[in-house]
Design a protein around this motif. Structure first.
Motif, mmCIF file in Angstrom:
data_model
loop_
_atom_site.group_PDB
_atom_site.id
_atom_site.type_symbol
_atom_site.label_atom_id
_atom_site.label_comp_id
_atom_site.label_asym_id
_atom_site.label_seq_id
_atom_site.Cartn_x
_atom_site.Cartn_y
_atom_site.Cartn_z
ATOM 1 N N GLU A 83 -32.907 -14.868 65.080
ATOM 2 C CA GLU A 83 -34.006 -13.983 64.724
ATOM 3 C C GLU A 83 -35.163 -14.235 65.683
ATOM 4 O O GLU A 83 -35.328 -15.333 66.209
ATOM 5 C CB GLU A 83 -34.446 -14.189 63.275
ATOM 6 N N GLU A 84 -35.960 -13.187 65.895
ATOM 7 C CA GLU A 84 -37.080 -13.264 66.815
ATOM 8 C C GLU A 84 -38.381 -13.531 66.060
ATOM 9 O O GLU A 84 -38.562 -13.063 64.931
ATOM 10 C CB GLU A 84 -37.218 -11.967 67.606
ATOM 11 N N ALA A 85 -39.276 -14.264 66.702
ATOM 12 C CA ALA A 85 -40.586 -14.525 66.120
ATOM 13 C C ALA A 85 -41.569 -14.824 67.247
ATOM 14 O O ALA A 85 -41.171 -15.294 68.324
ATOM 15 C CB ALA A 85 -40.529 -15.705 65.146
ATOM 16 N N ASN A 86 -42.833 -14.529 66.995
ATOM 17 C CA ASN A 86 -43.894 -14.866 67.936
ATOM 18 C C ASN A 86 -44.804 -15.916 67.319
ATOM 19 O O ASN A 86 -45.110 -15.862 66.118
ATOM 20 C CB ASN A 86 -44.742 -13.633 68.281
ATOM 21 N N TYR A 87 -45.253 -16.855 68.147
ATOM 22 C CA TYR A 87 -46.254 -17.833 67.726
ATOM 23 C C TYR A 87 -47.418 -17.741 68.696
ATOM 24 O O TYR A 87 -47.225 -17.552 69.906
ATOM 25 C CB TYR A 87 -45.658 -19.244 67.704
ATOM 26 N N GLU A 88 -48.624 -17.870 68.164
ATOM 27 C CA GLU A 88 -49.824 -17.667 68.968
ATOM 28 C C GLU A 88 -50.791 -18.829 68.769
ATOM 29 O O GLU A 88 -50.856 -19.411 67.680
ATOM 30 C CB GLU A 88 -50.508 -16.353 68.568
ATOM 31 N N VAL A 97 -52.451 -18.464 74.323
ATOM 32 C CA VAL A 97 -51.030 -18.717 74.573
ATOM 33 C C VAL A 97 -50.191 -17.925 73.571
ATOM 34 O O VAL A 97 -50.410 -17.995 72.359
ATOM 35 C CB VAL A 97 -50.694 -20.215 74.457
ATOM 36 N N LEU A 98 -49.230 -17.164 74.095
ATOM 37 C CA LEU A 98 -48.312 -16.364 73.286
ATOM 38 C C LEU A 98 -46.892 -16.869 73.537
ATOM 39 O O LEU A 98 -46.453 -16.929 74.685
ATOM 40 C CB LEU A 98 -48.439 -14.884 73.654
ATOM 41 N N VAL A 99 -46.198 -17.218 72.465
ATOM 42 C CA VAL A 99 -44.856 -17.803 72.575
ATOM 43 C C VAL A 99 -43.848 -16.899 71.873
ATOM 44 O O VAL A 99 -44.010 -16.582 70.689
ATOM 45 C CB VAL A 99 -44.812 -19.210 71.954
ATOM 46 N N LEU A 124 -52.111 -24.296 67.245
ATOM 47 C CA LEU A 124 -51.401 -23.091 66.833
ATOM 48 C C LEU A 124 -52.315 -22.269 65.936
ATOM 49 O O LEU A 124 -53.005 -22.824 65.069
ATOM 50 C CB LEU A 124 -50.126 -23.480 66.088
ATOM 51 N N GLY A 125 -52.371 -20.958 66.167
ATOM 52 C CA GLY A 125 -53.264 -20.095 65.405
ATOM 53 C C GLY A 125 -52.516 -19.170 64.460
ATOM 54 O O GLY A 125 -51.293 -19.249 64.309
ATOM 55 N N GLU A 126 -53.270 -18.270 63.849
ATOM 56 C CA GLU A 126 -52.694 -17.297 62.928
ATOM 57 C C GLU A 126 -52.017 -16.162 63.707
ATOM 58 O O GLU A 126 -52.350 -15.886 64.856
ATOM 59 C CB GLU A 126 -53.784 -16.712 62.024
ATOM 60 N N ALA A 127 -51.085 -15.484 63.047
ATOM 61 C CA ALA A 127 -50.418 -14.341 63.667
ATOM 62 C C ALA A 127 -51.456 -13.281 64.036
ATOM 63 O O ALA A 127 -52.319 -12.928 63.235
ATOM 64 C CB ALA A 127 -49.395 -13.746 62.705
ATOM 65 N N ASN A 233 -39.833 -17.248 75.943
ATOM 66 C CA ASN A 233 -40.891 -17.052 76.929
ATOM 67 C C ASN A 233 -42.203 -17.602 76.388
ATOM 68 O O ASN A 233 -42.447 -17.562 75.173
ATOM 69 C CB ASN A 233 -41.092 -15.560 77.238
ATOM 70 N N ALA A 234 -43.038 -18.094 77.288
ATOM 71 C CA ALA A 234 -44.383 -18.538 76.924
ATOM 72 C C ALA A 234 -45.355 -17.929 77.930
ATOM 73 O O ALA A 234 -45.155 -18.045 79.145
ATOM 74 C CB ALA A 234 -44.476 -20.061 76.939
ATOM 75 N N TYR A 235 -46.381 -17.262 77.419
ATOM 76 C CA TYR A 235 -47.356 -16.587 78.272
ATOM 77 C C TYR A 235 -48.747 -17.146 77.997
ATOM 78 O O TYR A 235 -49.047 -17.562 76.876
ATOM 79 C CB TYR A 235 -47.364 -15.084 77.989
#
Length: 249
Positions: A83-88, A97-99, A124-127, A233-235
């Motif tokens: 499953e896909e997820a984003n962490y910010e 930073v966007l992961v 790590l921050g909120e979505a 990916n990490a941006y």
């Protein structure tokens, strides 16, 4: 985006030279599998799968590995359900930073990514806290010493690129995600060799990082994130001057 683009170029070269090809293959297989699951196994009718297969071929992934990943995605073969997820969050110096993660265990991924941020001076921050700062674009990077600016502009505009940006020692050709493959192919047909070409998340604005200690800590964070098995990916939106980036990278 010049600093992040420069770091992306260094990262691509390093990945091609070191012993992490197995890790690269793992990430590509995940992307192919999920792309096939979401959009079907026909690359001609599935743009995301087409891009993933093209990236795998650039890395010289064997054809049978690609076909096996597609079959896992379409359900013809068994395999882990990703499953896909984003962490910010934020890194040293207030850099956004966007992961992007692809995992079979979201709790594990969240815990490990939180630890990486904390260990390297980030949080790590909120979505939604930083995702709005990034837009998806195709980016093709050329060494200024290896290509004519006039020829580059001509091909880029004819092929439908959005913009050409001049940096300290690079030209960056910006495209929409949909036009990326067409523009890249136009350069390849003209024998114009690029340093890096990828569809990526481009920051709308950048944070200048001129302190060497902060820059080093930031790049260690990015390296650690990209080494984590669930991270695709990490941006980040940093802009590190070339002389500092060369000294710490």
């Amino acid at each position: 985006m010049s600093g992040h683009s420069k770091w992306s170029t260094i990262r691509h070269k390093k990945a091609a030279q070191d012993a992490r090809r197995g890790k690269i293959f793992t990430k590509l297989i995940k992307e192919i599998t999920v792309a096939a699951r979401l959009g079907g196994g026909d690359a001609d009718a599935n743009p995301r799968l087409r891009a993933a297969v093209a990236a795998a071929k650039v890395e010289n992934m064997p054809k049978e590995n690609i076909e096996r990943a597609i079959k896992k995605g379409t359900g013809e073969l068994g395999g882990a359900a990703y499953e896909e997820a984003n962490y910010e969050g934020y890194g040293p110096g207030g850099v956004a930073v966007l992961v992007q993660v692809m995992t079979d265990n979201r709790n594990r991924a969240a815990s490990e990514i939180r630890y990486i941020f904390s260990k390297h001076g980030g949080s790590l921050g909120e979505a939604g806290c930083v995702a709005w700062m990034f837009d998806k674009h195709g980016v093709i990077v050329f060494d200024k010493n290896q290509v004519s600016e006039e020829a580059l502009m001509e091909v880029a505009l004819e092929a439908g690129a959005e913009d050409v940006r001049e940096q300290e020692d690079q030209f960056e050709v910006i495209t929409t995600p949909g036009d990326f493959e067409k523009v890249k192919a136009a350069f390849e047909e003209r024998g114009m060799n690029y340093e890096m070409a990828e569809v990526t998340m481009v920051p709308q604005t950048t944070v200048r990082v001129e302190d060497e200690k902060t820059a080093l800590q930031l790049l260690k964070l990015m390296d650690a994130l990209e080494e984590q098995d669930d991270v695709q990916n990490a941006y980040a939106n940093f802009d590190i001057p070339d002389e500092i980036l060369s000294a710490v990278a």
